[in-house]
Scaffold this active site. Structure first.
Site, PDB file in Angstrom:
ATOM      1  CD  GLU A 137      -2.834  -1.064   2.450  1.00  0.00           C
ATOM      2  OE1 GLU A 137      -3.723  -1.939   2.567  1.00  0.00           O
ATOM      3  OE2 GLU A 137      -2.740  -0.187   3.344  1.00  0.00           O
ATOM      4  CD1 TRP A 166       4.378   0.453  -3.878  1.00  0.00           C
ATOM      5  CD2 TRP A 166       5.150   1.258  -6.147  1.00  0.00           C
ATOM      6  NE1 TRP A 166       4.985   1.706  -3.625  1.00  0.00           N
ATOM      7  CE2 TRP A 166       5.452   2.265  -4.968  1.00  0.00           C
ATOM      8  CE3 TRP A 166       5.461   1.834  -7.112  1.00  0.00           C
ATOM      9  CZ2 TRP A 166       5.990   3.649  -5.167  1.00  0.00           C
ATOM     10  CZ3 TRP A 166       5.824   3.027  -7.548  1.00  0.00           C
ATOM     11  CH2 TRP A 166       6.354   3.784  -6.499  1.00  0.00           C
ATOM     12  CB  ILE A 167      -1.008  -3.447  -8.054  1.00  0.00           C
ATOM     13  CG1 ILE A 167      -1.163  -2.988  -6.715  1.00  0.00           C
ATOM     14  CG2 ILE A 167      -1.493  -4.775  -8.507  1.00  0.00           C
ATOM     15  CD1 ILE A 167      -0.504  -3.689  -5.538  1.00  0.00           C
ATOM     16  CB  THR A 168       3.052  -6.243 -11.468  1.00  0.00           C
ATOM     17  OG1 THR A 168       4.371  -5.926 -10.818  1.00  0.00           O
ATOM     18  CG2 THR A 168       3.270  -6.950 -12.701  1.00  0.00           C
ATOM     19  CD  GLU A 372       7.304 -11.190  -6.157  1.00  0.00           C
ATOM     20  OE1 GLU A 372       7.595 -12.235  -5.573  1.00  0.00           O
ATOM     21  OE2 GLU A 372       6.750 -11.059  -7.215  1.00  0.00           O
TER      22      GLU A 372
END
Length: 390
Positions: A137, A166-168, A372
Site C-alpha cells: 500500500e 505498486w501493483i503489477t 517482492e
C-alpha cells in the site's frame, strides 16, 4: 540438475526428465517466435503484450507449478523457474508477468477450499486470465502487517475499501488476490480474498512512470466499497498475512530466476560484442582486463542459477526453503545489477545507446532488487533465520 554455458553465452541445460526437456524446448521456441522479436520495440513503446500472455496460457506455460487436476502443468519448481528464466531473458515484462501471475494464483491453489479451487483455478491457470497480487500500500510496503485496506463483513459478503500500490498488472488483471484487514491491528487481523477484475468499485490509477519495464503496467488499485461474497475468502479469517508471506517465499524464487535471465541476456550480448569487435588489431575480448570482467560475470550467473535451483529443490521436496529463497533473491538480483552494469561498460559507447539492449537490461535489473521485498529486507529475513528476531 546442472546447467552450463557454451562459448557464446547460451545456456545448455540438463533436465531430469524428457518431459522437462521437451517443455524447455517449447519455451525456447515460444520465446524465439513470440517474445524476442518484438521485445525492444514493445518496451520502447510501453506496450503490454497481452496477446502473448494469452498464447502462453494456451501453451500451458502460465500454469506450470500447479496441479494437473485443475489445469496446471504438474511441474516441479526447479523446471518452472528455468522456463521463467528463459522468458525473462527475452523480455522481463513477460518473465516477471508470469511470475506475478503464478504468485497471484498461490493463495487459492494452496490455501483455497477444494470447491474454491474447482470453481476458479482452471480458468486462472489455462483460461487466458491474468492475475495480480495486492499486498503493498502507499504507506505499507516492507511492513506488510500494517496494511490499512479494510474488509468489513456484510451478511454473507465482504466490503473492501482502500488502496493498494505498486501493483503489477494493476488495471488490466482479470483477478486480484487481495490482502485486507478484517480484524484488530497486527498480523492476525488480515484476511485474503479473490476479487474479480471487473468488480464494481474496483479501479486503477494511471500507470506509474518507471525507469524500466515500460511495457509492464504498475499502478495503484482502488477498492471503493468493492463487494465480494464470502466464498471468495481464501483460508480462515485472520490467516491472510501467513498466506501472503508463504506466497512470497515462492515468488522470490521467481524474481531470482528472472534476474538470472536478464543477467544471462546481458552477458551473452557482451560476450558476442567483445569477441566480434576488434581494436588495436585483435578482438576486444583478448585484453586481459576485459577477459577478467567476462569471467566474473559468468561466475555470478552460474552461482546465482545454482542458488535458486537448490532452493527450488528444497521446495519440491517439501523442505523449508524460506531462508534459501531470500538468499537466492538477494544474490541473483544483486548479480544481475553487477552483470548488466558491466555489460554496458564492455560495449562502451554502444552500451549507452538504445540501439543495443544492454542499457535496457541495466534499467530492468534495478527493479528486481526492489520488488517482492527489497534486498535490505532479504538480509533481515536471512539474519532472522540465522540468529533469531532482533
Amino acid at each position: 540438475m546442472t546447467s552450463t554455458t557454451d562459448r557464446i553465452g547460451r545456456v545448455r541445460r540438463h533436465l531430469p526428465t524428457q518431459e522437462a526437456r521437451d517443455l524447455l524446448a517449447l519455451a525456447a521456441d515460444f520465446v524465439e517466435r513470440e517474445v524476442g522479436p518484438d521485445a525492444a520495440d514493445g518496451e520502447a513503446a510501453g506496450a503490454f503484450p497481452r496477446d502473448t500472455f494469452g498464447r502462453l496460457s494456451a501453451a500451458g506455460l502460465l500454469s506450470l507449478p500447479y496441479p494437473g487436476e485443475y489445469g496446471g502443468g504438474d511441474q516441479p519448481y526447479q523446471v518452472y523457474l528455468q522456463v521463467l528464466e528463459e522468458l525473462a531473458a527475452a523480455r522481463l515484462t513477460v518473465g516477471l508477468g508470469v511470475s506475478v501471475h503464478t504468485l497471484a494464483c498461490h493463495a487459492l491453489a494452496v490455501h483455497g477450499a477444494p470447491e474454491q479451487r474447482a470453481a476458479h483455478l482452471p480458468a486462472m491457470l489455462g483460461g487466458g486470465l491474468l492475475g495480480a497480487y495486492c499486498l503493498s500500500e502507499p504507506a505499507s510496503g516492507s511492513d506488510a502487517a500494517s496494511l490499512a485496506t479494510r474488509a468489513v463483513r456484510d451478511g454473507d459478503a465482504w466490503v473492501l475499501t482502500g488502496t493498494k500500490a505498486w501493483i503489477t498488472h494493476g488495471g488490466i488483471a482479470d483477478f486480484y488476490t487481495v490482502l485486507a484487514r478484517t480484524g484488530e491491528a497486527g498480523p492476525r487481523g488480515i484476511t485474503a480474498f479473490l476479487v474479480p477484475g471487473d468488480a464494481p468499485g474496483l479501479s486503477a490509477a494511471a500507470p506509474e512512470r518507471k525507469m524500466g519495464m515500460n511495457g509492464s503496467p504498475t499502478a495503484q488499485v482502488h477498492f471503493d466499497g468493492v463487494r465480494v461474497s464470502d466464498d471468495r475468502r481464501l483460508g480462515d479469517e485472520g490467516d491472510g498475512l501467513a498466506i501472503a508471506l508463504s506466497a512470497l517465499d515462492s515468488g522470490r524464487l521467481g524474481i531470482a530466476a528472472c534476474a538470472i535471465g536478464v543477467a544471462q541476456a546481458a552477458f551473452t550480448q557482451a560476450l558476442e560484442f567483445t569477441t566480434g569487435r576488434r581494436q588495436f588489431g585483435r578482438p576486444v575480448a583478448d585484453f586481459q582486463g576485459l577477459r577478467f570482467m567476462l569471467a566474473d560475470m559468468a561466475t555470478q550467473i552460474e552461482a546465482g542459477r545454482a542458488l535458486y535451483l537448490e532452493a527450488a529443490r528444497l521446495r519440491d521436496a517439501g523442505e523449508p526453503f524460506a531462508r534459501q529463497a531470500a538468499m537466492a533473491k538477494l544474490f541473483c538480483t544483486d548479480a544481475a545489477m553487477r552483470v548488466t552494469t558491466d555489460a554496458v561498460q564492455l560495449l562502451g559507447g554502444y552500451g549507452y545507446t538504445a540501439d543495443f539492449p544492454a542499457e535496457r537490461y541495466l534499467r530492468e535489473a534495478k527493479v528486481l532488487q526492489i520488488v517482492e521485498g527489497t534486498n535490505q529486507i532479504q538480509r533481515t529475513v536471512i539474519a532472522r533465520h540465522l540468529v533469531g528476531a532482533s
